[in-house]
Design a protein around this motif. Structure first.
Motif, PDB file in Angstrom:
ATOM      1  N   LEU A  91      32.599  17.200 -27.215  1.00  0.00           N
ATOM      2  CA  LEU A  91      33.678  17.630 -28.573  1.00  0.00           C
ATOM      3  C   LEU A  91      33.625  16.033 -29.872  1.00  0.00           C
ATOM      4  O   LEU A  91      33.533  16.880 -30.202  1.00  0.00           O
ATOM      5  CB  LEU A  91      34.603  16.670 -27.078  1.00  0.00           C
ATOM      6  CG  LEU A  91      36.006  16.148 -28.040  1.00  0.00           C
ATOM      7  CD1 LEU A  91      36.745  17.393 -28.665  1.00  0.00           C
ATOM      8  CD2 LEU A  91      36.931  14.994 -27.716  1.00  0.00           C
ATOM      9  N   ALA A  92      32.040  15.402 -29.373  1.00  0.00           N
ATOM     10  CA  ALA A  92      32.329  14.681 -30.719  1.00  0.00           C
ATOM     11  C   ALA A  92      31.210  15.580 -31.752  1.00  0.00           C
ATOM     12  O   ALA A  92      31.150  15.481 -32.909  1.00  0.00           O
ATOM     13  CB  ALA A  92      31.326  13.202 -30.238  1.00  0.00           C
TER      14      ALA A  92
ATOM     15  N   GLU B 266      33.400  10.245 -38.649  1.00  0.00           N
ATOM     16  CA  GLU B 266      33.244   9.643 -37.376  1.00  0.00           C
ATOM     17  C   GLU B 266      34.354   8.650 -36.833  1.00  0.00           C
ATOM     18  O   GLU B 266      33.784   8.448 -35.634  1.00  0.00           O
ATOM     19  CB  GLU B 266      32.138   9.376 -37.827  1.00  0.00           C
ATOM     20  CG  GLU B 266      30.204   9.773 -38.078  1.00  0.00           C
ATOM     21  CD  GLU B 266      29.553   9.360 -38.770  1.00  0.00           C
ATOM     22  OE1 GLU B 266      29.469   7.864 -38.660  1.00  0.00           O
ATOM     23  OE2 GLU B 266      28.084   9.745 -38.031  1.00  0.00           O
ATOM     24  N   ARG B 267      34.795   8.075 -38.190  1.00  0.00           N
ATOM     25  CA  ARG B 267      36.164   7.661 -37.859  1.00  0.00           C
ATOM     26  C   ARG B 267      37.056   8.097 -36.822  1.00  0.00           C
ATOM     27  O   ARG B 267      37.375   7.133 -36.064  1.00  0.00           O
ATOM     28  CB  ARG B 267      36.383   7.215 -39.243  1.00  0.00           C
ATOM     29  CG  ARG B 267      37.493   6.115 -39.043  1.00  0.00           C
ATOM     30  CD  ARG B 267      38.161   5.210 -40.421  1.00  0.00           C
ATOM     31  NE  ARG B 267      38.658   6.663 -40.728  1.00  0.00           N
ATOM     32  CZ  ARG B 267      40.453   6.787 -40.803  1.00  0.00           C
ATOM     33  NH1 ARG B 267      40.926   6.601 -40.062  1.00  0.00           N
ATOM     34  NH2 ARG B 267      40.733   8.009 -41.642  1.00  0.00           N
TER      35      ARG B 267
ATOM     36  N   ARG C 282      28.005   7.700 -33.792  1.00  0.00           N
ATOM     37  CA  ARG C 282      26.777   8.149 -34.198  1.00  0.00           C
ATOM     38  C   ARG C 282      25.689   8.571 -33.280  1.00  0.00           C
ATOM     39  O   ARG C 282      25.126   9.790 -33.775  1.00  0.00           O
ATOM     40  CB  ARG C 282      26.548   7.113 -35.260  1.00  0.00           C
ATOM     41  CG  ARG C 282      25.603   7.986 -36.188  1.00  0.00           C
ATOM     42  CD  ARG C 282      25.585   7.070 -37.339  1.00  0.00           C
ATOM     43  NE  ARG C 282      26.426   6.898 -37.969  1.00  0.00           N
ATOM     44  CZ  ARG C 282      26.417   5.775 -38.992  1.00  0.00           C
ATOM     45  NH1 ARG C 282      26.356   4.087 -38.438  1.00  0.00           N
ATOM     46  NH2 ARG C 282      27.592   5.281 -39.446  1.00  0.00           N
ATOM     47  N   ARG C 283      25.693   7.782 -31.977  1.00  0.00           N
ATOM     48  CA  ARG C 283      24.766   8.004 -30.761  1.00  0.00           C
ATOM     49  C   ARG C 283      25.252  10.139 -30.347  1.00  0.00           C
ATOM     50  O   ARG C 283      24.058  11.045 -29.460  1.00  0.00           O
ATOM     51  CB  ARG C 283      24.808   6.818 -30.583  1.00  0.00           C
ATOM     52  CG  ARG C 283      23.703   6.094 -30.568  1.00  0.00           C
ATOM     53  CD  ARG C 283      23.828   4.787 -29.364  1.00  0.00           C
ATOM     54  NE  ARG C 283      24.667   4.550 -28.445  1.00  0.00           N
ATOM     55  CZ  ARG C 283      25.032   3.443 -27.957  1.00  0.00           C
ATOM     56  NH1 ARG C 283      25.208   2.654 -29.452  1.00  0.00           N
ATOM     57  NH2 ARG C 283      26.355   3.381 -27.363  1.00  0.00           N
ATOM     58  N   TYR C 284      26.835  10.075 -30.505  1.00  0.00           N
ATOM     59  CA  TYR C 284      27.293  10.763 -29.783  1.00  0.00           C
ATOM     60  C   TYR C 284      27.429  12.281 -30.652  1.00  0.00           C
ATOM     61  O   TYR C 284      26.919  13.121 -30.055  1.00  0.00           O
ATOM     62  CB  TYR C 284      28.729  10.814 -28.791  1.00  0.00           C
ATOM     63  CG  TYR C 284      28.497  10.087 -28.132  1.00  0.00           C
ATOM     64  CD1 TYR C 284      27.005   9.330 -27.218  1.00  0.00           C
ATOM     65  CD2 TYR C 284      29.241   9.232 -27.304  1.00  0.00           C
ATOM     66  CE1 TYR C 284      27.210   8.104 -26.406  1.00  0.00           C
ATOM     67  CE2 TYR C 284      29.569   7.665 -26.608  1.00  0.00           C
ATOM     68  CZ  TYR C 284      28.102   7.705 -26.075  1.00  0.00           C
ATOM     69  OH  TYR C 284      27.920   6.790 -25.395  1.00  0.00           O
ATOM     70  N   ALA C 285      27.118  12.017 -31.705  1.00  0.00           N
ATOM     71  CA  ALA C 285      28.040  13.681 -32.814  1.00  0.00           C
ATOM     72  C   ALA C 285      27.014  13.265 -33.394  1.00  0.00           C
ATOM     73  O   ALA C 285      26.252  12.650 -34.797  1.00  0.00           O
ATOM     74  CB  ALA C 285      29.115  12.520 -33.628  1.00  0.00           C
TER      75      ALA C 285
ATOM     76  N   ASP D 161      36.959  12.608 -48.859  1.00  0.00           N
ATOM     77  CA  ASP D 161      37.542  13.330 -49.053  1.00  0.00           C
ATOM     78  C   ASP D 161      38.540  13.941 -47.685  1.00  0.00           C
ATOM     79  O   ASP D 161      39.959  13.758 -47.403  1.00  0.00           O
ATOM     80  CB  ASP D 161      37.490  14.511 -48.833  1.00  0.00           C
ATOM     81  CG  ASP D 161      36.710  14.784 -50.597  1.00  0.00           C
ATOM     82  OD1 ASP D 161      37.110  14.070 -51.366  1.00  0.00           O
ATOM     83  OD2 ASP D 161      35.416  15.485 -50.988  1.00  0.00           O
ATOM     84  N   ILE D 162      37.386  13.023 -46.712  1.00  0.00           N
ATOM     85  CA  ILE D 162      38.056  13.497 -45.404  1.00  0.00           C
ATOM     86  C   ILE D 162      38.984  12.148 -44.850  1.00  0.00           C
ATOM     87  O   ILE D 162      40.469  12.436 -44.367  1.00  0.00           O
ATOM     88  CB  ILE D 162      36.457  13.263 -43.862  1.00  0.00           C
ATOM     89  CG1 ILE D 162      36.099  15.076 -44.384  1.00  0.00           C
ATOM     90  CG2 ILE D 162      37.539  13.682 -42.302  1.00  0.00           C
ATOM     91  CD1 ILE D 162      34.924  14.804 -43.176  1.00  0.00           C
ATOM     92  N   ASP D 163      39.055  11.220 -45.216  1.00  0.00           N
ATOM     93  CA  ASP D 163      39.622   9.886 -44.735  1.00  0.00           C
ATOM     94  C   ASP D 163      40.335   9.892 -45.665  1.00  0.00           C
ATOM     95  O   ASP D 163      41.785   9.164 -45.547  1.00  0.00           O
ATOM     96  CB  ASP D 163      38.914   8.641 -45.047  1.00  0.00           C
ATOM     97  CG  ASP D 163      37.802   7.995 -44.161  1.00  0.00           C
ATOM     98  OD1 ASP D 163      37.974   9.362 -42.671  1.00  0.00           O
ATOM     99  OD2 ASP D 163      36.273   7.694 -44.507  1.00  0.00           O
TER     100      ASP D 163
END
Length: 411
Positions: free
Chosen positions: A354-355, A365-366, A381-384, A407-409
């Motif tokens: 999912l990540a 990531e947030r 970060r380890r998973y995505a 832009d995402i945030d």
């Protein structure tokens, strides 16, 4: 019997025999603020008014030489002026009665602070913490294994007060070379935890520095949405199909899904509340992070869960009237993944996937970390992981499928 006291000189007259003892309570420490010595009774820094953390009794009498004791007869360290003074008074009395045997004190001191014995007492405290749900059963069992298999054989006969960096490095080098770096780091980390606990409890006054273990970034495997659907297609039981779909879409830990109750699901507001987890086969009213998370309910989850029968236990995922066991979940996933032609664990095929799927869609990531319940971005970060297809965007002039973080945030 007559007794006189002058400048710590005790003169005992017992049955016509005079026994002279000189004794005092001392410390090896310096003031942590100014670096000066401690003076007076009780010992105190004359400038900063601080007191030592550790004391020892220093005494001698004719024909016996000088003796220093750092713990009482039960092996407890002298961590206060009062405890040290009581010990010195008890020794004076035993000398007066002709019953004092320094071997009894030294034997008790060494027995309690012998690392092998200390480890067993530490494990008892961890067992109590597990009973209070402060640590997981998995952590406790790992600690038991490390103590039994590695720490006791190599360091068990050492005095915990004398353990230094060189001995710890020798211990690390003596560990089996077949151990993975992550396991090696966890073993050294557990030893560090034990010594830090001893330092906090004032059982030791020196905390040795731990050797560094290079672990490196773990290789994270994940699968696509299509591959996840292939796994689900090989699950005929509606409970297991709903369970693994729940893991794939909500990104919760398997232990959290196994502990999910119907009253944590709000179908009107489309809300999922994660507040509990299974610890082995035991229900815990809190998650690994000791928090409560609120998630939007995925439309497919709402549809799948509404079709499940409700048990009197109140738990969502039940098989033959019982909660899904950890072993049953692992074996069911392994069988379905194998039939789908995939070699991937349940954790990798659901939560990790999912990540990685989300970050390849451009989700920050947030936001991913908030969904997964991570305390830090480093965990996310380890998973995505970005796919090779996403990385190909650097070769083209097309708009990257991953939008800029700022832009995402702003959304």
């Amino acid at each position: 019997m007559a007794t006189s006291v002058r400048n710590n000189l005790i003169i005992h007259a017992f049955r016509g025999i005079k026994i002279c003892m000189v004794g005092a309570v001392r410390t090896k420490e310096k003031c942590p603020k100014c670096g000066g010595g401690f003076e007076g009774e009780p010992l105190r820094c004359p400038s900063c008014f601080t007191t030592p953390k550790r004391y020892f009794v220093d005494f001698s009498w004719p024909g016996q030489g000088r003796i220093k004791l750092y713990s009482d007869q039960q092996g407890y360290p002298l961590d206060s002026w009062e405890r040290a003074s009581r010990l010195l008074s008890a020794i004076r009395y035993e000398i007066d009665q002709g019953k004092f045997d320094p071997r009894e004190y030294i034997r008790g001191e060494f027995k309690a602070l012998r690392f092998g014995n200390y480890l067993q007492e530490w494990l008892k405290r961890q067992e109590s913490r597990n009973g209070r749900a402060e640590i997981s059963l998995g952590y406790f069992k790992f600690a038991q294994m490390v103590v039994r298999k590695y720490l006791t054989p190599f360091l068990g006969d050492k005095d915990i007060r004398e353990i230094r960096e060189g001995q710890i490095e020798d211990f690390r080098d003596d560990l089996p070379p077949s151990l993975r770096p992550k396991t090696l780091a966890n073993i050294i980390g557990l030893l560090s935890k034990i010594l830090r606990d001893a330092y906090r409890r004032r059982d030791i006054v020196y905390l040795p520095e731990m050797p560094k273990v290079e672990v490196g970034e773990p290789i994270t495997k994940w699968i696509s949405l299509e591959e996840q659907e292939a796994v689900l297609a090989h699950l005929s039981d509606p409970v297991f199909k709903a369970f693994f779909l729940f893991l794939m879409k909500q990104g919760v830990r398997p232990s959290e899904a196994r502990a999910m109750r119907w009253d944590n699901l709000d179908f009107k507001k489309n809300l999922v509340v994660i507040r509990a987890a299974m610890d082995g086969e035991k229900y815990r009213p809190s998650t690994k992070e000791k928090d409560v998370r609120y998630q939007p309910m995925h439309p497919r989850i709402k549809e799948a869960l509404k079709g499940l029968p409700r048990s009197i236990s109140g738990f969502v995922f039940v098989n033959d009237g019982k909660l899904l066991s950890k072993k049953l979940v692992i074996n069911t996933w392994k069988r379905a993944a194998k039939e789908a032609g995939l070699k991937i664990t349940c954790y990798q095929g659901t939560r990790h996937s999912l990540a990685s799927q989300a970050i390849n869609k451009g989700v920050s990531e947030r936001i991913i970390g908030a969904m997964l319940g991570h305390k830090s971005v480093a965990s996310t970060r380890r998973y995505a992981k970005l796919s090779t297809e996403t990385l190909k965007a650097v070769w083209t002039e097309d708009v990257s499928p991953v939008r800029p973080q700022k832009d995402i945030d702003k959304r």
